[in-house]
Every structure is written in C-alpha cells, then in structure tokens.
Design a protein around this motif. Structure first.
Motif, PDB file in Angstrom:
ATOM      1  N   GLN A 139      26.862  50.850  58.097  1.00 27.35           N
ATOM      2  CA  GLN A 139      25.731  50.982  57.407  1.00 27.35           C
ATOM      3  C   GLN A 139      24.904  49.812  56.666  1.00 27.35           C
ATOM      4  OE1 GLN A 139      28.336  53.542  56.184  1.00 27.35           O
ATOM      5  NE2 GLN A 139      27.288  54.865  58.024  1.00 27.35           N
ATOM      6  N   GLY A 140      25.986  48.371  57.089  1.00 28.91           N
ATOM      7  CA  GLY A 140      25.616  47.448  56.003  1.00 28.91           C
ATOM      8  C   GLY A 140      26.583  47.017  55.170  1.00 28.91           C
ATOM      9  N   ASN A 141      27.106  47.521  54.522  1.00 27.44           N
ATOM     10  CA  ASN A 141      27.609  47.542  53.132  1.00 27.44           C
ATOM     11  C   ASN A 141      29.006  47.148  53.396  1.00 27.44           C
ATOM     12  OD1 ASN A 141      26.590  49.581  51.712  1.00 27.44           O
ATOM     13  ND2 ASN A 141      26.888  51.041  52.327  1.00 27.44           N
ATOM     14  N   ARG A 142      29.161  45.469  52.370  1.00 29.53           N
ATOM     15  CA  ARG A 142      30.645  45.462  52.367  1.00 29.53           C
ATOM     16  C   ARG A 142      31.702  46.315  51.924  1.00 29.53           C
ATOM     17  NH1 ARG A 142      29.859  40.548  48.071  1.00 29.53           N
ATOM     18  NH2 ARG A 142      28.559  42.417  46.774  1.00 29.53           N
ATOM     19  N   VAL A 143      32.744  46.247  53.285  1.00 29.76           N
ATOM     20  CA  VAL A 143      34.742  46.762  53.149  1.00 29.76           C
ATOM     21  C   VAL A 143      35.003  46.272  51.760  1.00 29.76           C
ATOM     22  CG1 VAL A 143      35.854  47.449  54.460  1.00 29.76           C
ATOM     23  CG2 VAL A 143      33.729  47.255  55.618  1.00 29.76           C
ATOM     24  N   VAL A 144      36.122  47.116  50.972  1.00 28.39           N
ATOM     25  CA  VAL A 144      36.316  46.704  50.250  1.00 28.39           C
ATOM     26  C   VAL A 144      37.991  46.496  50.493  1.00 28.39           C
ATOM     27  CG1 VAL A 144      37.665  47.620  47.584  1.00 28.39           C
ATOM     28  CG2 VAL A 144      35.261  48.352  48.438  1.00 28.39           C
ATOM     29  N   ASP A 145      37.835  45.077  50.215  1.00 21.23           N
ATOM     30  CA  ASP A 145      39.667  44.640  50.429  1.00 21.23           C
ATOM     31  C   ASP A 145      40.899  45.708  49.359  1.00 21.23           C
ATOM     32  OD1 ASP A 145      42.102  43.571  51.374  1.00 21.23           O
ATOM     33  OD2 ASP A 145      41.168  41.670  50.729  1.00 21.23           O
ATOM     34  N   TYR A 146      40.263  45.151  48.189  1.00 18.57           N
ATOM     35  CA  TYR A 146      41.295  45.694  46.810  1.00 18.57           C
ATOM     36  C   TYR A 146      40.586  45.321  45.604  1.00 18.57           C
ATOM     37  CZ  TYR A 146      42.524  40.859  45.880  1.00 18.57           C
ATOM     38  OH  TYR A 146      42.894  39.834  45.390  1.00 18.57           O
ATOM     39  N   THR A 147      40.779  46.018  45.078  1.00 18.31           N
ATOM     40  CA  THR A 147      40.437  46.433  43.055  1.00 18.31           C
ATOM     41  C   THR A 147      41.587  46.110  42.776  1.00 18.31           C
ATOM     42  OG1 THR A 147      38.923  48.095  43.639  1.00 18.31           O
ATOM     43  CG2 THR A 147      39.414  47.140  41.200  1.00 18.31           C
ATOM     44  N   ASP A 148      41.483  45.058  41.224  1.00 17.12           N
ATOM     45  CA  ASP A 148      42.445  44.237  40.562  1.00 17.12           C
ATOM     46  C   ASP A 148      43.303  45.363  39.277  1.00 17.12           C
ATOM     47  OD1 ASP A 148      41.033  44.238  38.865  1.00 17.12           O
ATOM     48  OD2 ASP A 148      40.996  42.026  39.222  1.00 17.12           O
ATOM     49  N   GLN A 186      41.780  44.880  36.359  1.00 13.61           N
ATOM     50  CA  GLN A 186      41.124  44.998  35.331  1.00 13.61           C
ATOM     51  C   GLN A 186      39.634  45.580  36.455  1.00 13.61           C
ATOM     52  OE1 GLN A 186      42.799  42.450  36.353  1.00 13.61           O
ATOM     53  NE2 GLN A 186      43.868  41.878  34.240  1.00 13.61           N
ATOM     54  N   GLY A 187      39.605  46.710  37.037  1.00 15.31           N
ATOM     55  CA  GLY A 187      38.863  47.230  37.965  1.00 15.31           C
ATOM     56  C   GLY A 187      37.803  46.383  39.001  1.00 15.31           C
ATOM     57  N   ASN A 188      38.336  44.553  38.543  1.00 13.86           N
ATOM     58  CA  ASN A 188      37.825  43.905  39.617  1.00 13.86           C
ATOM     59  C   ASN A 188      37.696  44.594  40.732  1.00 13.86           C
ATOM     60  OD1 ASN A 188      36.266  41.767  37.111  1.00 13.86           O
ATOM     61  ND2 ASN A 188      38.510  41.199  37.430  1.00 13.86           N
ATOM     62  N   VAL A 189      36.315  44.313  42.221  1.00 12.32           N
ATOM     63  CA  VAL A 189      36.161  44.831  43.833  1.00 12.32           C
ATOM     64  C   VAL A 189      36.626  43.581  44.234  1.00 12.32           C
ATOM     65  CG1 VAL A 189      35.164  45.731  44.974  1.00 12.32           C
ATOM     66  CG2 VAL A 189      35.662  46.802  42.667  1.00 12.32           C
ATOM     67  N   PHE A 190      37.229  43.071  45.208  1.00 11.24           N
ATOM     68  CA  PHE A 190      37.651  42.315  46.070  1.00 11.24           C
ATOM     69  C   PHE A 190      37.233  42.917  47.432  1.00 11.24           C
ATOM     70  CE2 PHE A 190      40.085  41.141  42.459  1.00 11.24           C
ATOM     71  CZ  PHE A 190      39.575  39.436  42.425  1.00 11.24           C
ATOM     72  N   TYR A 191      36.168  42.156  48.196  1.00 15.05           N
ATOM     73  CA  TYR A 191      35.908  42.165  49.543  1.00 15.05           C
ATOM     74  C   TYR A 191      36.578  41.948  50.902  1.00 15.05           C
ATOM     75  CZ  TYR A 191      32.477  44.784  46.739  1.00 15.05           C
ATOM     76  OH  TYR A 191      31.389  45.134  45.980  1.00 15.05           O
ATOM     77  N   GLN A 192      36.388  42.091  51.860  1.00 13.37           N
ATOM     78  CA  GLN A 192      37.323  42.239  53.074  1.00 13.37           C
ATOM     79  C   GLN A 192      36.362  40.378  53.773  1.00 13.37           C
ATOM     80  OE1 GLN A 192      38.170  44.985  56.061  1.00 13.37           O
ATOM     81  NE2 GLN A 192      40.024  45.683  54.754  1.00 13.37           N
ATOM     82  N   THR A 193      37.151  39.613  53.987  1.00 12.92           N
ATOM     83  CA  THR A 193      36.239  38.472  53.781  1.00 12.92           C
ATOM     84  C   THR A 193      36.218  37.669  55.644  1.00 12.92           C
ATOM     85  OG1 THR A 193      37.368  36.631  53.588  1.00 12.92           O
ATOM     86  CG2 THR A 193      35.253  37.397  52.445  1.00 12.92           C
ATOM     87  N   THR A 194      35.329  36.980  56.789  1.00 15.66           N
ATOM     88  CA  THR A 194      36.313  37.216  58.102  1.00 15.66           C
ATOM     89  C   THR A 194      37.012  35.744  58.540  1.00 15.66           C
ATOM     90  OG1 THR A 194      33.919  36.368  58.545  1.00 15.66           O
ATOM     91  CG2 THR A 194      33.831  38.406  58.848  1.00 15.66           C
ATOM     92  N   GLY A 195      36.692  34.813  57.305  1.00 14.35           N
ATOM     93  CA  GLY A 195      37.335  33.548  56.698  1.00 14.35           C
ATOM     94  C   GLY A 195      35.882  32.849  57.247  1.00 14.35           C
ATOM     95  N   ASP A 196      35.267  32.625  57.847  1.00  9.27           N
ATOM     96  CA  ASP A 196      33.813  31.911  57.992  1.00  9.27           C
ATOM     97  C   ASP A 196      32.549  32.035  57.105  1.00  9.27           C
ATOM     98  OD1 ASP A 196      34.872  31.578  60.363  1.00  9.27           O
ATOM     99  OD2 ASP A 196      33.273  33.779  61.230  1.00  9.27           O
ATOM    100  N   TYR A 197      31.853  30.884  57.516  1.00  8.28           N
ATOM    101  CA  TYR A 197      31.114  30.732  55.747  1.00  8.28           C
ATOM    102  C   TYR A 197      29.691  30.931  56.225  1.00  8.28           C
ATOM    103  CZ  TYR A 197      34.762  29.537  51.795  1.00  8.28           C
ATOM    104  OH  TYR A 197      36.294  30.626  52.033  1.00  8.28           O
TER     105      TYR A 197
END
Length: 148
Positions: free
Chosen positions: A28-37, A39-50
């Motif tokens: 659907q084009g949404n970012r995939v969640v990698d993990y949540t710490d 404190q509730g901060n959400v971190f998303y999976q990256t491809t390593g590219d910019y």
C-alpha cells in the motif's frame, strides 16, 4: 515588459530539502516498522540508500519560453544544448534555486501516504540548469527531464 501579467503561465516548483533514507514499503506504500523502543518511538526499516527530498510543490505565475537559446551560441556562458526552456520573473519573487524541480505540463505526484508522503521527483518536467539574476528580473534556465 517580460513580466506582464498577460504573459505569465502557472508552473509548480519544489526546492531541495536534503537527503533522506529510502524506507522499505508494503504493497500500500506504507513504511514497514522495524521496531518500537520502550519510549514508544517507532523506527522504520531502511534499504540503506538515500534519495533527494523536496518540499511540496508551490504554484507560481511566471513567463516561460521554450526558445532554448537558438539565436546565441552561449547565453550567460551556458551552452544552448544545456537547456530547453527559460523562466523569467521579477527579481527575487520566488525562491527557485539550481536544485529545484519544475512542473509545467504535468501535475506533481506523490509517493507514500500520511507522514511518509513526499513528492515524486520523477514526475517533474524540468530541472533547473542555472539561475541568472539581473538588475530587475531573474532568468532561470531549465533542462527537460526524461520521464521514467
């Protein structure tokens, strides 16, 4: 005379913000969640590219000409084969820079939804080749972008 209201046409421009990481996205084009710490901060999976990140497109009324500089071999020290169109507007009226993208013939498209939504640079019609201010006007030289 080049900046008369009757000579102006509507374009849209987006300025470069900087480099941002490319995120892994679902169907659907949404970012995939990698993990949540804890404190509730959400971190998303990256491809390593910019990739380059741009502002949302802004509408502007400018004089646009598709002359390409046929009369002179080098206008402002730029080879005629380096640009396809020119924009002319009142000096410092718009914050267009040499890293800006221009939409004239098409409408900007966006990638993603919600917080991860950003303008698709591949939907732009032109890139800015050079910005040449003079006493009263700013002249912007544009290069046509090949659509992917």
């Amino acid at each position: 005379m080049r900046t008369l209201k009757r000579n102006k046409q509507t374009i849209q421009y987006a300025n470069l913000l900087g480099k941002t990481p490319v995120y892994v996205r679902d169907s659907q084009g949404n970012r995939v969640v990698d993990y949540t710490d804890e404190q509730g901060n959400v971190f998303y999976q990256t491809t390593g590219d910019y990739e380059n990140s741009y502002t949302d497109p802004t509408k502007a009324k400018v004089n646009i000409a598709f002359s390409g500089g046929e009369v002179q071999d080098q206008e402002f020290g730029v080879d005629i084969s380096a640009y396809d169109a020119t924009l002319v507007y009142v000096l410092n009226e718009f914050p267009i820079t040499e890293t800006s993208l221009i939409w004239y013939e098409t409408t900007p498209t966006f990638v993603g939804i919600g917080e991860g939504r950003h303008v698709d640079p591949n939907s732009a019609d032109y890139k800015v080749v050079a910005v040449k201010p003079s006493l009263n006007i700013t002249k912007v030289l544009l290069g046509k972008l090949v659509k992917q």
